[in-house]
Write an enzyme that holds these catalytic residues in place. Structure first.
Site, PDB file in Angstrom:
ATOM      1  N   GLY A  97       3.220 -12.630  -1.443  1.00 16.21           N
ATOM      2  CA  GLY A  97       2.333 -12.048  -0.442  1.00 16.21           C
ATOM      3  C   GLY A  97       2.275 -12.867   0.826  1.00 16.21           C
ATOM      4  O   GLY A  97       2.221 -12.320   1.943  1.00 16.21           O
TER       5      GLY A  97
ATOM      6  N   LYS B 161      10.134   0.324  -2.069  1.00 17.22           N
ATOM      7  CA  LYS B 161      10.895  -0.530  -2.987  1.00 17.22           C
ATOM      8  C   LYS B 161      10.089  -0.764  -4.259  1.00 17.22           C
ATOM      9  O   LYS B 161       9.120  -1.525  -4.262  1.00 17.22           O
ATOM     10  CB  LYS B 161      11.226  -1.885  -2.364  1.00 17.22           C
ATOM     11  CG  LYS B 161      12.189  -2.708  -3.235  1.00 17.22           C
ATOM     12  CD  LYS B 161      12.160  -4.193  -2.922  1.00 17.22           C
ATOM     13  CE  LYS B 161      11.315  -4.977  -3.893  1.00 17.22           C
ATOM     14  NZ  LYS B 161      11.754  -4.932  -5.311  1.00 17.22           N
TER      15      LYS B 161
ATOM     16  N   ALA C 225       2.295 -15.935  -3.886  1.00 18.93           N
ATOM     17  CA  ALA C 225       3.423 -16.617  -3.254  1.00 18.93           C
ATOM     18  C   ALA C 225       4.264 -15.653  -2.433  1.00 18.93           C
ATOM     19  O   ALA C 225       4.637 -15.946  -1.287  1.00 18.93           O
ATOM     20  CB  ALA C 225       4.285 -17.296  -4.327  1.00 18.93           C
TER      21      ALA C 225
ATOM     22  N   GLY D 197       1.386  -7.759  -5.461  1.00 18.79           N
ATOM     23  CA  GLY D 197       2.143  -8.718  -6.257  1.00 18.79           C
ATOM     24  C   GLY D 197       1.530 -10.097  -6.191  1.00 18.79           C
ATOM     25  O   GLY D 197       0.320 -10.259  -5.979  1.00 18.79           O
ATOM     26  N   SER D 198       2.363 -11.096  -6.338  1.00 21.23           N
ATOM     27  CA  SER D 198       1.887 -12.474  -6.422  1.00 21.23           C
ATOM     28  C   SER D 198       1.474 -13.012  -5.062  1.00 21.23           C
ATOM     29  O   SER D 198       1.928 -12.538  -4.020  1.00 21.23           O
ATOM     30  CB  SER D 198       2.984 -13.367  -7.008  1.00 21.23           C
ATOM     31  OG  SER D 198       4.039 -13.528  -6.063  1.00 21.23           O
TER      32      SER D 198
ATOM     33  N   CYS E 162      -3.834  -7.500 -12.705  1.00 24.58           N
ATOM     34  CA  CYS E 162      -4.302  -8.372 -11.631  1.00 24.58           C
ATOM     35  C   CYS E 162      -5.803  -8.600 -11.701  1.00 24.58           C
ATOM     36  O   CYS E 162      -6.299  -9.665 -11.316  1.00 24.58           O
ATOM     37  CB  CYS E 162      -3.907  -7.810 -10.270  1.00 24.58           C
ATOM     38  SG  CYS E 162      -4.497  -6.121  -9.973  1.00 24.58           S
TER      39      CYS E 162
ATOM     40  N   GLU F 175      -4.021 -18.063 -12.177  1.00 28.21           N
ATOM     41  CA  GLU F 175      -3.739 -16.765 -12.775  1.00 28.21           C
ATOM     42  C   GLU F 175      -2.577 -16.896 -13.755  1.00 28.21           C
ATOM     43  O   GLU F 175      -1.480 -17.318 -13.381  1.00 28.21           O
ATOM     44  CB  GLU F 175      -3.394 -15.736 -11.702  1.00 28.21           C
ATOM     45  CG  GLU F 175      -3.181 -14.345 -12.261  1.00 28.21           C
ATOM     46  CD  GLU F 175      -2.899 -13.304 -11.195  1.00 28.21           C
ATOM     47  OE1 GLU F 175      -3.408 -12.173 -11.318  1.00 28.21           O
ATOM     48  OE2 GLU F 175      -2.178 -13.631 -10.225  1.00 28.21           O
TER      49      GLU F 175
ATOM     50  N   LYS G  81       4.688 -14.683   2.001  1.00 25.25           N
ATOM     51  CA  LYS G  81       5.950 -14.450   2.706  1.00 25.25           C
ATOM     52  C   LYS G  81       5.909 -13.127   3.469  1.00 25.25           C
ATOM     53  O   LYS G  81       6.378 -13.040   4.605  1.00 25.25           O
ATOM     54  CB  LYS G  81       7.114 -14.444   1.711  1.00 25.25           C
ATOM     55  CG  LYS G  81       7.389 -15.791   1.058  1.00 25.25           C
ATOM     56  CD  LYS G  81       8.561 -15.677   0.090  1.00 25.25           C
ATOM     57  CE  LYS G  81       8.844 -17.014  -0.589  1.00 25.25           C
ATOM     58  NZ  LYS G  81       9.968 -16.904  -1.566  1.00 25.25           N
TER      59      LYS G  81
ATOM     60  N   GLU H  37      -2.452  -6.662  -1.807  1.00 22.71           N
ATOM     61  CA  GLU H  37      -3.259  -6.728  -3.021  1.00 22.71           C
ATOM     62  C   GLU H  37      -2.600  -7.771  -3.900  1.00 22.71           C
ATOM     63  O   GLU H  37      -1.526  -7.552  -4.447  1.00 22.71           O
ATOM     64  CB  GLU H  37      -3.319  -5.361  -3.707  1.00 22.71           C
ATOM     65  CG  GLU H  37      -4.505  -5.225  -4.655  1.00 22.71           C
ATOM     66  CD  GLU H  37      -4.173  -5.565  -6.092  1.00 22.71           C
ATOM     67  OE1 GLU H  37      -4.245  -6.761  -6.441  1.00 22.71           O
ATOM     68  OE2 GLU H  37      -3.862  -4.645  -6.847  1.00 22.71           O
TER      69      GLU H  37
END
Length: 482
Positions: free
Chosen positions: A235, A177, A233, A230-231, A286, A385, A237, A252
């Site tokens: 991550g 995705k 938050a 990704g973020s 990042c 960040e 989940k 990551e």
């Protein structure tokens, strides 16, 4: 308007039952130039089913033959380099030169893992040294299985290569995705697979957002491993979803990386490295070294040098050769950075250069490069960040103080150390808690070197042999020597 209306499942362009369309926006022209028909859970299920069916034959194919497919991916990307650079610039907003770095790193990654796939086949069944007489122990490395890959929007082609290349090299099959914000560059990967003789079901791509595709993919029982960039938050989940069934996971996540300038550094060279570490890709990196820790003896001269360089940055059309910095990738990200600038005003931060005082291009999701000095450690801008072209600085009086301040963060993705004495810089770097540390260098990322962080910056590693190991299970056969 160019429309992407189908998913790529089992080597077929499949019409999705989903009727929702996602706009793909040019962040410089601020106009929709494509639409993606978002997939739905049924598409995820079909993709997982196809990947599961393809897994045994893909594993049995062997590393040497899988290497040939990876090499073909690299060559196909290289053949479309100019086209994909321009597409990335338009979809992402990054300057053409930055899009070239993204694409070239992706090509290098496919080539590197083509070699590693061949190595993997050669070492299967190797014997383990031991002292037990009459016993033979052998090691095999099998693919984890079906993997779900979710990538971000800031570096579409390279972040997908970091996952797809080692997964295919290991013998895994994929449900991929890409970000709904920048789906166009990664669509090329499905086009390359469709034009090749890659076995059906090995690579499946499903377009959509987090709710429509990301969530169903992370909870699907047919997925053996999840790899997400990704973020934090999101991550968290993904990690919670992987807990059910005790599935393998790689994350990551974010960073708040420091750049340390010691008192024997050359100010002009240090300024160039500081600029590259935070303002590349409009700060949407990042590993961006967004915390500047400078020895007090150099602080004034360094801030002056940085101010001159910030004034010289040319904002504009990312497709123009003269542009140094393009817009933010989306209005949502521009607004997020602008909220931090508002917080800086509320906190009374001292600006060397303030984005709010610079004239911007007439159109585009721009945030001008910004630099604050003497930022309190309690400031949100020092701790959180921002993911934009915002640098926060503090002065220190010793190497020990610099190390302590650099490590005083829950993040630990990357860092940079700049000094005249390279061995001194290496000693300081060795004391830092981060996965990648550059010494007197810009942020060079090598396919051979691992990538990943300490603390809340993630779990696992990408790139190098460690990236391949993330997609392998180790199997030992132990028994009589004869």
């Amino acid at each position: 308007m160019h429309q992407l209306t189908r998913q790529f499942i089992d080597n077929q362009w499949v019409e999705s039952a989903g009727r929702r369309r996602l706009a793909v926006t040019d962040p410089y022209r601020q106009e929709t130039f494509a639409e993606v028909t978002a997939g739905d859970p049924a598409d995820v299920d079909a993709a997982v089913t196809a990947a599961r069916r393809a897994l045994p034959a893909w594993q049995a194919l062997g590393g040497t033959r899988r290497a040939a497919y990876l090499s073909a991916f690299a060559e196909a990307l290289a053949a479309r380099r100019d086209e994909l650079m321009r597409l990335s610039s338009r979809n992402n907003g990054k300057a053409l030169a930055e899009a070239g770095v993204d694409l070239d790193d992706a090509i290098a990654c496919y080539r590197y893992y083509a070699a590693r796939a061949a190595d993997l086949e050669a070492r299967q069944g190797r014997r383990v040294d031991h002292g037990a007489e009459g016993i033979r122990a052998q090691v095999y490395e099998d693919p984890v299985g079906v993997v779900g890959l979710i990538t971000p929007w800031n570096f579409p082609l390279v972040t997908s290569a970091w996952k797809i290349a080692p997964a295919l090299a290991a013998g895994c099959t994929i449900v991929f995705k890409p970000s709904e914000v920048t789906p166009l560059p990664e669509q090329a990967l499905a086009e390359i697979a469709a034009a090749s003789d890659l076995p059906a079901g090995v690579l499946n791509l499903v377009h959509g957002d987090g709710d429509g595709i990301g969530a169903p993919l992370t909870v699907h029982p047919g997925v053996d491993k999840l790899s997400f960039t990704g973020s934090n938050a999101v991550g968290e989940k993904v990690m919670r979803a992987a807990a059910e069934g005790v599935r393998n996971i790689s994350l990551e996540l974010g960073g708040k990386s420091p750049i340390l300038v010691l008192d024997d550094a050359d100010v002009e060279r240090a300024a160039d490295w500081v600029m590259a570490g935070i303002y590349f890709n409009s700060g949407q990196v990042c590993s961006a070294t967004s915390r500047l820790i400078v020895h007090e003896a150099l602080a004034e001269s360094l801030y002056a040098a940085l101010g001159e360089r910030l004034d010289a940055i040319r904002l504009g059309d990312p497709l123009a050769d003269e542009t140094d910095m393009g817009p933010m990738t989306s209005s949502r990200q521009r607004e997020a950075v602008e909220r931090y600038l508002a917080v800086a005003g509320e906190e009374g931060l001292v600006a060397v250069r303030d984005a709010r005082h610079r004239r911007l291009p007439a159109r585009g999701e721009f945030v001008a490069p910004t630099l604050y000095r003497d930022v309190p450690v309690e400031s949100r801008l020092w701790r959180e960040e921002i993911f934009g072209p915002v640098l926060c600085g503090r002065s220190v009086s010793s190497d020990e103080a610099a190390i302590e301040l650099a490590n005083a963060s829950p993040f630990g993705l990357a860092a940079t150390v700049i000094a005249g004495d390279v061995e001194r810089a290496r000693r300081v770097g060795r004391a830092l808690r981060a996965g990648s540390i550059w010494v007197n260098s810009e942020q060079l990322v090598l396919p051979e070197a691992g990538w990943g962080g300490f603390g809340i910056s993630g779990i696992g590693r990408e790139l190098g042999p460690w990236g391949l190991a993330e997609y392998l299970e180790v199997k030992h056969l132990i028994g009589p020597a004869d």
